[in-house]
Design an enzyme around this catalytic site. Structure first.
Site, PDB file in Angstrom:
ATOM      1  CE  LYS A 149     -14.585  -1.729  -7.994  1.00 37.41           C
ATOM      2  NZ  LYS A 149     -15.781  -1.301  -7.333  1.00 37.41           N
ATOM      3  CE  LYS A 202      -5.629 -10.653  -4.196  1.00 33.41           C
ATOM      4  NZ  LYS A 202      -5.694 -10.094  -2.860  1.00 33.41           N
ATOM      5  CE  LYS A 217      -4.098  -1.966   0.149  1.00 38.41           C
ATOM      6  NZ  LYS A 217      -4.630  -2.644   1.304  1.00 38.41           N
TER       7      LYS A 217
END
Ligand code: AMP
Ligand code: TRP
Length: 331
Positions: free
Chosen positions: A197, A194, A114
């Site tokens: 979205k 993976k 992140k």
């Protein structure tokens, strides 16, 4: 504590859920209701550890809740609520923050990812993500946590924090363990990453049958199969692995016909899309029906939060006491 044992899971409110969420986690949310007392939460506060739009967030919380109900969460027996409606979790997260070394948090891979993704949004809340997640789970003394494989590092940390609390203040929290499905990592349409979205390699559960076909047709299959007459290698093909979930009785035929080039990828994808549409048809019907009953959904959430707060209140009284925080003096 409940005799059946308790399950807790949260799901971030990033919008409509996709096949990866469903196969990796939500399927188990539903199945576990048979054997456990389950608590499920649309974790809106976790969702805002990365940049967000307030209006979109509200909408996405709603979409998430509709997906969970349509998937088969039964609010008569299961507690379903929005995380911020049970503010006790924030208190517990703050208190757990006093016994969680910063080093444990900065070495978590999701944190590092992140930081790379949002370098201007490296906040206190973000580094505390796993502490809040631990608080979610142990607030209900849950032992089983249905999640995808990617959440294992967070659960390991949750166990470490729970253990440390127990060591410092006396046995209080059971250690939570992941409950994986048969598809703990679902790959996306690109066939390598993976399904997620943010990578736009996903298929939404609420997609129409036509959209589903369109999306499946873009799926990457065996890259060595550049011609219809070249046999395919199902072991490296994500379309093949998805057949296990959506056309389980066809898997052997698919394997045989692919490896002998009797079938092409287009035909194989069409069959997969048909399988997805067949399996998801009842979900999609329920989803549409629920979208037309906002009052009912609001009632479910209000009731869920009220039931959750009873358990949360009991745990917090125990936690404050064990940590030495004074109870109200009554004057
Ligand atoms: P998220 O949308 O990232 O909050 O994920 C919600 C739940 O779905 C978590 O338990 C994840 O581990 C799981 N999940 C998300 N994407 C996948 C995937 N591609 N494969 C398996 N599980 C997934
Ligand atoms: N971190 C989880 C995810 O990204 C969401 C989550 C928050 C969660 N709190 C939780 C999952 C507690 C299980 C239990 O999917």
């Amino acid at each position: 504590m409940t005799k059946r044992g308790r399950v807790f899971a949260g799901i971030r409110c990033t919008g409509r859920q996709h096949l990866g969420n469903y196969l990796g986690a939500i399927q188990n949310f539903v199945a576990l209701q048979e054997e456990y007392d389950c608590v499920y939460s649309a974790v809106d506060i976790h969702t805002i550890t990365t940049p967000w739009e307030p209006g979109e967030l509200r909408e996405n919380v709603w979409e998430t809740v509709l997906d969970l109900l349509a998937a088969g969460i039964e609010p008569e027996r299961t507690i379903l609520y929005v995380q911020s409606h049970v503010p006790e979790v924030l208190e517990l997260a703050m208190l757990l923050g006093m016994i969680t070394p910063l080093g444990w948090l900065t070495r978590v891979t999701t944190f590092k990812d992140k930081v790379r993704l949002h370098p201007d949004h490296v906040n206190y809340g973000l580094v505390g993500y796993p502490v809040l997640m631990t608080a979610d789970i142990i607030l209900y003394k849950a032992t089983r946590v249905p999640v995808g494989e990617d959440q294992q590092p967070h659960l390991e940390l949750a166990r470490e924090i729970a253990r440390r609390f127990n060591r410092l203040f006396g046995e209080t929290f059971p250690e939570p363990h992941a409950k994986l499905t048969e598809a703990p990592v679902v790959l996306g349409l690109d066939g390598v990453n993976k399904m997620s979205k943010s990578l736009d390699n996903h298929i939404e559960l609420v997609a129409t049958p036509e959209e589903t076909v369109e999306r499946v047709m873009t799926a990457v299959t065996d890259p060595q199969r550049t011609h219809r007459h070249i046999p395919g290698r199902p072991e490296v093909c994500n379309v093949y692995s998805l057949h296990h979930q959506f056309n389980p009785d066809q898997v052997e035929v698919v394997y045989e016909e692919c490896t002998t080039a009797k079938r092409g990828c287009v035909e194989c994808k069409q069959q997969l899309a048909d399988g997805i549409n067949r399996v998801l048809a009842p979900f999609r019907e329920r989803r549409q029906e629920l979208a037309g009953r906002p009052n009912y959904v609001e009632e479910v959430l209000a009731d869920g939060a009220a039931r959750a707060r009873v358990i949360a209140g009991e745990t917090m009284a125990e936690v404050r006491d064990k940590m030495g925080l004074p109870a109200a003096y009554g004057h």
